[in-house]
Design a protein around this motif. Structure first.
Motif, PDB file in Angstrom:
ATOM      1  N   VAL A  20       0.851  -1.197   0.000  1.00 43.52           N
ATOM      2  CA  VAL A  20       0.000   0.000   0.000  1.00 43.52           C
ATOM      3  C   VAL A  20       0.884   1.244   0.000  1.00 43.52           C
ATOM      4  O   VAL A  20       1.833   1.349   0.783  1.00 43.52           O
ATOM      5  N   TYR A  21       0.552   2.178  -0.885  1.00 40.16           N
ATOM      6  CA  TYR A  21       1.310   3.421  -1.044  1.00 40.16           C
ATOM      7  C   TYR A  21       0.359   4.599  -0.804  1.00 40.16           C
ATOM      8  O   TYR A  21      -0.394   4.986  -1.694  1.00 40.16           O
ATOM      9  N   PRO A  22       0.363   5.171   0.398  1.00 42.40           N
ATOM     10  CA  PRO A  22      -0.567   6.262   0.718  1.00 42.40           C
ATOM     11  C   PRO A  22       0.015   7.638   0.397  1.00 42.40           C
ATOM     12  O   PRO A  22       1.205   7.789   0.070  1.00 42.40           O
ATOM     13  N   SER A  23      -0.860   8.635   0.497  1.00 41.74           N
ATOM     14  CA  SER A  23      -0.472  10.058   0.443  1.00 41.74           C
ATOM     15  C   SER A  23       0.271  10.436  -0.831  1.00 41.74           C
ATOM     16  O   SER A  23       1.241  11.200  -0.810  1.00 41.74           O
ATOM     17  N   LYS A  49      -7.458   4.593  -4.522  1.00 39.54           N
ATOM     18  CA  LYS A  49      -8.517   5.258  -3.760  1.00 39.54           C
ATOM     19  C   LYS A  49      -8.231   6.758  -3.642  1.00 39.54           C
ATOM     20  O   LYS A  49      -7.088   7.161  -3.448  1.00 39.54           O
ATOM     21  N   GLU A 105      -5.277  13.847  -3.709  1.00 41.69           N
ATOM     22  CA  GLU A 105      -4.412  12.877  -3.032  1.00 41.69           C
ATOM     23  C   GLU A 105      -4.995  11.493  -3.243  1.00 41.69           C
ATOM     24  O   GLU A 105      -6.220  11.323  -3.288  1.00 41.69           O
ATOM     25  N   TYR A 106      -4.135  10.481  -3.370  1.00 41.05           N
ATOM     26  CA  TYR A 106      -4.627   9.133  -3.623  1.00 41.05           C
ATOM     27  C   TYR A 106      -3.722   8.091  -2.971  1.00 41.05           C
ATOM     28  O   TYR A 106      -2.585   8.376  -2.562  1.00 41.05           O
ATOM     29  N   THR A 107      -4.255   6.871  -2.889  1.00 36.14           N
ATOM     30  CA  THR A 107      -3.533   5.721  -2.341  1.00 36.14           C
ATOM     31  C   THR A 107      -3.556   4.593  -3.359  1.00 36.14           C
ATOM     32  O   THR A 107      -4.589   4.349  -3.995  1.00 36.14           O
ATOM     33  N   ASP A 109      -3.055   0.479  -3.752  1.00 40.20           N
ATOM     34  CA  ASP A 109      -2.933  -0.840  -3.121  1.00 40.20           C
ATOM     35  C   ASP A 109      -2.649  -1.836  -4.239  1.00 40.20           C
ATOM     36  O   ASP A 109      -3.518  -2.098  -5.078  1.00 40.20           O
TER      37      ASP A 109
END
Length: 203
Positions: A20-23, A49, A105-107, A109
């Motif tokens: 998972v790669y957030p922000s 997302k 902004e997106y994440t 997965d």
């Protein structure tokens, strides 16, 4: 408000590992790029997302020849990209705003898994079913997971060895037992369809 880009632009794409790669940030007139190393006969699963009220995103997947494999428009705050990869190699994922003005902004997965190719569930290993565009997949399902064409998600209440609050199984529809595997029976369902239910699960 000034948009501050992340580091994953067209000139310096990040190679994604599973996880998972957030922000992550998309700015106006921006394209983020990522490299994916996907083996042959694996299924790529990407969930992207974001907050749709801020602006929708689009995602494209290209092969090493820069040919477009998938082009998906985000809806309801997300993009789900599932694609069977027949030819292994490095693939390029591009993410951008649906319009040039989007800042969001997106994440990401990212997950990938091996799946045998198939045309019919009867030819898949036990505890898997055929989703033709992806391959032989695990049979576990719930209300949020589609079993694809000519299959039903059988709820746990109709299965002998399942917790009623747990997951069901994807089962191919049938007319007679001939349509099913040797360890299955063609059983009638409450919705008037019939499906191939494992003998061990038959009530």
């Amino acid at each position: 408000q000034m948009c501050i880009n992340d580091d994953y632009e067209q000139n310096d794409p990040l190679t994604l590992e599973e996880g998972v790669y957030p922000s992550l940030i998309i700015c106006p007139n921006d394209i983020d790029e990522y490299l994916l190393n996907i083996p042959a006969n694996y299924v790529l699963s990407l969930l992207i997302k974001f907050e749709s009220s801020v602006g929708n995103l689009n995602a494209r997947l290209l092969n090493s020849n820069e040919e477009e494999i998938v082009n998906t428009i985000g809806r309801n705050g997300g993009i789900l990209m599932e694609q069977r990869i027949e030819q292994g190699g490095i693939y390029l994922l591009q993410i951008q705003g649906q319009t040039s003005l989007v800042s969001n902004e997106y994440t990401i997965d990212f997950y990938q898994f091996f799946a045998e190719s198939c045309s019919n569930t009867i030819n898949c290993p036990q505890d898997t079913f055929c989703y033709p565009s992806l391959g032989c997949l695990d049979t576990l399902c719930n209300q949020d997971l589609s079993c694809g064409f000519d299959h039903e998600c059988i709820p746990p209440a109709l299965l002998a060895q399942r917790d009623i609050e747990g997951t069901g199984i994807c089962a191919s529809t049938c007319t007679t037992n001939v349509d099913c595997r040797s360890d299955e029976l063609c059983k009638s369902l409450p919705n008037t369809h019939s499906a191939c239910i494992p003998i061990a699960e038959s009530t």
